[in-house]
Design a protein around this motif. Structure first.
Motif, short mmCIF file in Angstrom:
data_model
loop_
_atom_site.label_atom_id
_atom_site.label_comp_id
_atom_site.label_asym_id
_atom_site.label_seq_id
_atom_site.Cartn_x
_atom_site.Cartn_y
_atom_site.Cartn_z
N LYS A 92 0.82 -1.20 0.00
CA LYS A 92 0.00 0.00 0.00
C LYS A 92 0.86 1.26 0.00
O LYS A 92 0.56 2.22 -0.70
N SER B 39 2.40 1.68 -3.59
CA SER B 39 1.45 2.13 -4.60
C SER B 39 1.03 3.59 -4.37
O SER B 39 0.94 4.37 -5.32
N TRP B 40 0.82 3.95 -3.12
CA TRP B 40 0.44 5.33 -2.83
C TRP B 40 1.59 6.28 -3.11
O TRP B 40 1.39 7.39 -3.62
N ARG B 41 2.80 5.86 -2.81
CA ARG B 41 3.95 6.74 -3.03
C ARG B 41 4.21 6.96 -4.52
O ARG B 41 4.68 8.03 -4.92
N GLY C 112 1.80 9.68 -5.29
CA GLY C 112 2.23 10.91 -4.64
C GLY C 112 3.50 11.49 -5.25
O GLY C 112 3.64 12.71 -5.37
N TYR D 155 4.73 6.57 5.94
CA TYR D 155 3.44 5.93 5.72
C TYR D 155 3.42 4.51 6.29
O TYR D 155 2.44 4.09 6.91
N GLU E 222 0.77 3.33 9.07
CA GLU E 222 -0.13 2.18 8.87
C GLU E 222 0.01 1.16 10.00
O GLU E 222 -0.98 0.64 10.49
#
Length: 87
Positions: free
Chosen positions: A32, A35-37, A40, A73, A77
Motif C-alpha cells: 500500500k 502504490s500510494w507513493r 504521490g 506511511y 499504517e
C-alpha cells in the motif's frame, strides 16, 4: 441489496466481523505504501517541475519525497493497525 444485508443471520455477520477485525500483515502495508507513493511522487514531480522549471531539481525533490514519505506511511499504517478503534 440493503435489505439482504439487514436480514443476514447472526452467524454470517459474526464470521464477517471476525474476518474484518484481523490485522493486516506488514507486507500489505508495504504494498500500500509503495502504490500510494508512486501516485504521490508523480504529483510531487509535476508540481516541482511547474514551480522550478527544471526537471533535474524536480526529480531530486520527488526522489527524496518518495523515500521519506514511504517510510513515514509504513509506520503510520502499522501504528493504526494496532489501534482497535473502529474495527
Amino acid at each position: 441489496m440493503i435489505a439482504d444485508q439487514l436480514i443476514l443471520d447472526k452467524k454470517a455477520t459474526k464470521s464477517k466481523y471476525e474476518d474484518d477485525k484481523k490485522s493486516e500483515k506488514p507486507i500489505r502495508s508495504v504494498a500500500k505504501a509503495l502504490s500510494w507513493r508512486v501516485i504521490g511522487t508523480l504529483d510531487t514531480l509535476v508540481v516541482s517541475y511547474i514551480l522550478t522549471g527544471e526537471m533535474a531539481v524536480a526529480a531530486s525533490i520527488a526522489s527524496v519525497d518518495f523515500l521519506t514519505k514511504m517510510v513515514l506511511y509504513f509506520f503510520h499504517e502499522r501504528i493504526w493497525n494496532g489501534i482497535k478503534w473502529g474495527k
